[in-house]
Design a protein around this motif. Structure first.
Motif, PDB file in Angstrom:
ATOM      1  N   LYS A   1       0.826  -1.210   0.000  1.00  0.00           N
ATOM      2  CA  LYS A   1       0.000   0.000   0.000  1.00  0.00           C
ATOM      3  C   LYS A   1       0.855   1.253   0.000  1.00  0.00           C
ATOM      4  CE  LYS A   1      -3.943  -2.144   2.361  1.00  0.00           C
ATOM      5  NZ  LYS A   1      -4.817  -2.115   3.565  1.00  0.00           N
ATOM      6  N   GLY A   2       1.963   1.221   0.710  1.00  0.00           N
ATOM      7  CA  GLY A   2       2.893   2.343   0.750  1.00  0.00           C
ATOM      8  C   GLY A   2       4.251   1.910   0.236  1.00  0.00           C
ATOM      9  N   ILE A   3       5.253   2.775   0.448  1.00  0.00           N
ATOM     10  CA  ILE A   3       6.596   2.465  -0.048  1.00  0.00           C
ATOM     11  C   ILE A   3       7.672   2.660   1.014  1.00  0.00           C
ATOM     12  CG2 ILE A   3       6.157   2.882  -2.500  1.00  0.00           C
ATOM     13  CD1 ILE A   3       7.083   5.750  -2.115  1.00  0.00           C
ATOM     14  N   GLY A   4       7.332   3.298   2.135  1.00  0.00           N
ATOM     15  CA  GLY A   4       8.335   3.627   3.142  1.00  0.00           C
ATOM     16  C   GLY A   4       8.943   2.417   3.805  1.00  0.00           C
ATOM     17  N   GLU A   5       8.090   1.514   4.268  1.00  0.00           N
ATOM     18  CA  GLU A   5       8.560   0.312   4.944  1.00  0.00           C
ATOM     19  C   GLU A   5       9.440  -0.525   4.026  1.00  0.00           C
ATOM     20  OE1 GLU A   5       5.575  -2.108   7.057  1.00  0.00           O
ATOM     21  OE2 GLU A   5       5.723  -3.507   5.401  1.00  0.00           O
ATOM     22  N   GLY A   6       9.046  -0.626   2.754  1.00  0.00           N
ATOM     23  CA  GLY A   6       9.832  -1.396   1.789  1.00  0.00           C
ATOM     24  C   GLY A   6      11.213  -0.806   1.568  1.00  0.00           C
ATOM     25  N   ALA A   7      11.319   0.530   1.590  1.00  0.00           N
ATOM     26  CA  ALA A   7      12.618   1.167   1.399  1.00  0.00           C
ATOM     27  C   ALA A   7      13.577   0.794   2.516  1.00  0.00           C
ATOM     28  CB  ALA A   7      12.446   2.683   1.333  1.00  0.00           C
ATOM     29  N   PHE A   8      13.087   0.712   3.749  1.00  0.00           N
ATOM     30  CA  PHE A   8      13.956   0.327   4.857  1.00  0.00           C
ATOM     31  C   PHE A   8      14.320  -1.150   4.786  1.00  0.00           C
ATOM     32  CE2 PHE A   8      13.121   4.372   6.862  1.00  0.00           C
ATOM     33  CZ  PHE A   8      14.301   4.597   7.554  1.00  0.00           C
ATOM     34  N   ILE A   9      13.391  -1.996   4.352  1.00  0.00           N
ATOM     35  CA  ILE A   9      13.727  -3.415   4.181  1.00  0.00           C
ATOM     36  C   ILE A   9      14.809  -3.566   3.108  1.00  0.00           C
ATOM     37  CG2 ILE A   9      12.846  -5.680   3.505  1.00  0.00           C
ATOM     38  CD1 ILE A   9      10.136  -4.854   4.672  1.00  0.00           C
ATOM     39  N   MET A  10      14.671  -2.800   2.017  1.00  0.00           N
ATOM     40  CA  MET A  10      15.667  -2.860   0.952  1.00  0.00           C
ATOM     41  C   MET A  10      17.040  -2.378   1.414  1.00  0.00           C
ATOM     42  SD  MET A  10      14.653  -4.169  -1.905  1.00  0.00           S
ATOM     43  CE  MET A  10      15.904  -3.516  -3.014  1.00  0.00           C
ATOM     44  N   SER A  11      17.060  -1.422   2.351  1.00  0.00           N
ATOM     45  CA  SER A  11      18.343  -0.905   2.827  1.00  0.00           C
ATOM     46  C   SER A  11      19.153  -1.978   3.558  1.00  0.00           C
ATOM     47  CB  SER A  11      18.125   0.308   3.739  1.00  0.00           C
ATOM     48  OG  SER A  11      17.546  -0.072   4.980  1.00  0.00           O
ATOM     49  N   LEU A  12      18.483  -3.048   3.989  1.00  0.00           N
ATOM     50  CA  LEU A  12      19.182  -4.135   4.669  1.00  0.00           C
ATOM     51  C   LEU A  12      20.089  -4.931   3.729  1.00  0.00           C
ATOM     52  CD1 LEU A  12      16.321  -5.532   6.937  1.00  0.00           C
ATOM     53  CD2 LEU A  12      18.369  -4.306   7.684  1.00  0.00           C
ATOM     54  N   SER A  13      19.984  -4.685   2.432  1.00  0.00           N
ATOM     55  CA  SER A  13      20.820  -5.429   1.483  1.00  0.00           C
ATOM     56  C   SER A  13      22.309  -5.248   1.791  1.00  0.00           C
ATOM     57  CB  SER A  13      20.520  -4.982   0.047  1.00  0.00           C
ATOM     58  OG  SER A  13      20.808  -3.601  -0.122  1.00  0.00           O
ATOM     59  N   MET A  14      22.684  -4.054   2.315  1.00  0.00           N
ATOM     60  CA  MET A  14      24.095  -3.825   2.651  1.00  0.00           C
ATOM     61  C   MET A  14      24.572  -4.751   3.761  1.00  0.00           C
ATOM     62  SD  MET A  14      25.356  -1.575   0.644  1.00  0.00           S
ATOM     63  CE  MET A  14      24.400  -2.501  -0.572  1.00  0.00           C
TER      64      MET A  14
ATOM     65  N   GLU B   1      18.223   7.746   1.755  1.00  0.00           N
ATOM     66  CA  GLU B   1      17.200   7.383   0.770  1.00  0.00           C
ATOM     67  C   GLU B   1      15.934   6.797   1.401  1.00  0.00           C
ATOM     68  OE1 GLU B   1      16.396   4.210  -2.836  1.00  0.00           O
ATOM     69  OE2 GLU B   1      18.463   4.804  -2.435  1.00  0.00           O
ATOM     70  N   PRO B   2      16.033   5.793   2.295  1.00  0.00           N
ATOM     71  CA  PRO B   2      14.791   5.276   2.893  1.00  0.00           C
ATOM     72  C   PRO B   2      14.067   6.303   3.760  1.00  0.00           C
ATOM     73  CG  PRO B   2      16.709   4.283   3.945  1.00  0.00           C
ATOM     74  CD  PRO B   2      17.201   5.013   2.740  1.00  0.00           C
ATOM     75  N   VAL B   3      14.825   7.242   4.347  1.00  0.00           N
ATOM     76  CA  VAL B   3      14.184   8.281   5.160  1.00  0.00           C
ATOM     77  C   VAL B   3      13.315   9.170   4.274  1.00  0.00           C
ATOM     78  CG1 VAL B   3      14.575  10.251   6.680  1.00  0.00           C
ATOM     79  CG2 VAL B   3      16.082   8.261   6.819  1.00  0.00           C
ATOM     80  N   TRP B   4      13.872   9.632   3.144  1.00  0.00           N
ATOM     81  CA  TRP B   4      13.077  10.449   2.202  1.00  0.00           C
ATOM     82  C   TRP B   4      11.873   9.647   1.706  1.00  0.00           C
ATOM     83  CZ3 TRP B   4      15.279  14.200   4.037  1.00  0.00           C
ATOM     84  CH2 TRP B   4      16.607  14.568   3.860  1.00  0.00           C
ATOM     85  N   THR B   5      12.081   8.356   1.437  1.00  0.00           N
ATOM     86  CA  THR B   5      11.000   7.532   0.901  1.00  0.00           C
ATOM     87  C   THR B   5       9.860   7.399   1.905  1.00  0.00           C
ATOM     88  OG1 THR B   5      12.661   6.285  -0.343  1.00  0.00           O
ATOM     89  CG2 THR B   5      10.462   5.346  -0.242  1.00  0.00           C
ATOM     90  N   VAL B   6      10.209   7.231   3.191  1.00  0.00           N
ATOM     91  CA  VAL B   6       9.178   7.170   4.229  1.00  0.00           C
ATOM     92  C   VAL B   6       8.384   8.475   4.270  1.00  0.00           C
ATOM     93  CG1 VAL B   6       8.828   7.195   6.723  1.00  0.00           C
ATOM     94  CG2 VAL B   6      10.224   5.424   5.698  1.00  0.00           C
ATOM     95  N   LEU B   7       9.089   9.601   4.226  1.00  0.00           N
ATOM     96  CA  LEU B   7       8.406  10.898   4.268  1.00  0.00           C
ATOM     97  C   LEU B   7       7.463  11.063   3.076  1.00  0.00           C
ATOM     98  CD1 LEU B   7      11.350  13.207   5.424  1.00  0.00           C
ATOM     99  CD2 LEU B   7       9.433  12.366   6.792  1.00  0.00           C
TER     100      LEU B   7
END
Length: 300
Positions: free
Chosen positions: A90-103, A245-251
């Motif tokens: 439904k949103g994109i913020g949570e997914g951006a933080f999950i994706m940041s875990l790739s590092m 990047e995930p911070v901006w995406t959450v906002l």
């Protein structure tokens, strides 16, 4: 303006464009099939880069071209998981933080594939990241939604891509490498779309506007900003700025999609950021010591 500050601004612009790309993609797939959208987006982005690197491409040995294309297949798989995750969320913020875990997934994969043991910083960051992920995803029980599971798969394949790309594509100029992998990703997603997706008879004009923004701003301009930024910014500064990047995406998600962010999710996001910062602390300390040594030498 100092070159280093200019580089930092370019990196910051790249993170803003990347986070905006999540919005552009989410809106574009309201009227376009997800894999078809990614396919055309990356093919067109590769064509835009081609005039700037075609001579480099002609000079690359065939073996290295095949290696770059093979790594591009992993990138294609990553984008298939990612865009399907976006379409199921439904949103994109949570997914951006999950994706940041790739590092944080890169070191264990390097250990598994190339026998490179993770550093002490990784083991310190891992429990923090896992706790943050649990708070972020386990809202009402011990089950993952389809979107969250797909984001985790996208994060895992992104980590695999980083591992392979850093080892098998070092001898290829960055722009030529990007062009090859964008093209491979685009073609593979288009094949996926032809086989498994159906295109609508008519696409609303505003959808093409989101598509154009994805190609021109979130892909091509973002790549230019990131390349120019990395040329002038130091590694430590760039690493910290890229974490935004995930911070901006959450906002963006909270503002555009009214994505709910209860305290549990906010704490989960903060823990993931803390894990990434602690993992990169060794590089930050090394950068600080080098800067301090240089300033002492200049005074002397």
């Amino acid at each position: 303006m100092l070159p280093e500050r200019r580089g930092d601004l370019f990196i910051l612009s790249a993170t803003l464009l990347a986070s905006a790309g999540w919005l552009f993609s989410k809106e574009a797939i309201q009227g376009l099939p997800p894999a078809g959208f990614v396919g055309w987006r990356f093919v067109l982005a590769a064509l835009l880069l081609l005039p700037f690197c075609y001579r480099q491409l002609l000079a690359i040995p065939r073996t290295n071209l095949l290696k770059a294309a093979a790594v591009g297949l992993v990138m294609a798989l990553n984008l298939i998981f990612w865009i399907q995750a976006v379409s199921h969320s439904k949103g994109i913020g949570e997914g951006a933080f999950i994706m940041s875990l790739s590092m944080l997934m890169v070191p264990p994969l390097a250990w598994l594939l190339f026998k490179e043991r993770p550093t002490r910083q990784f083991w310190l960051a891992l429990p923090i990241a896992v706790t943050g992920l649990l708070l972020l995803t386990m809202g009402s029980g011990l089950s993952l939604s389809a979107g969250q599971l797909l984001f985790l798969l996208a994060s895992l394949t992104m980590a695999l891509y980083f591992n392979l790309n850093s080892r098998f594509a070092r001898r290829i100029p960055p722009m030529a490498l990007t062009c090859i992998q964008l093209a491979v990703t685009g073609v593979m997603n288009l094949l996926y779309s032809v086989l498994l997706e159906s295109w609508p008879d008519q696409v609303p004009p505003h959808i093409w506007g989101w598509f154009a923004a994805s190609v021109l701003l979130a892909t091509s301009l973002r790549f230019v900003c990131q390349s120019m930024g990395q040329k002038h910014s130091n590694v430590a500064n760039a690493a910290i700025i890229m974490m935004l990047e995930p911070v901006w995406t959450v906002l963006i998600s909270v503002f555009w999609y009214q994505e709910p962010m209860p305290m549990q999710k906010i704490i989960g996001c903060l823990l993931i950021l803390l894990a990434l910062l602690s993992y990169r602390s060794r590089n930050l300390l090394a950068w600080y010591r080098n800067r301090r040594a240089l300033s002492i030498n200049k005074r002397g």
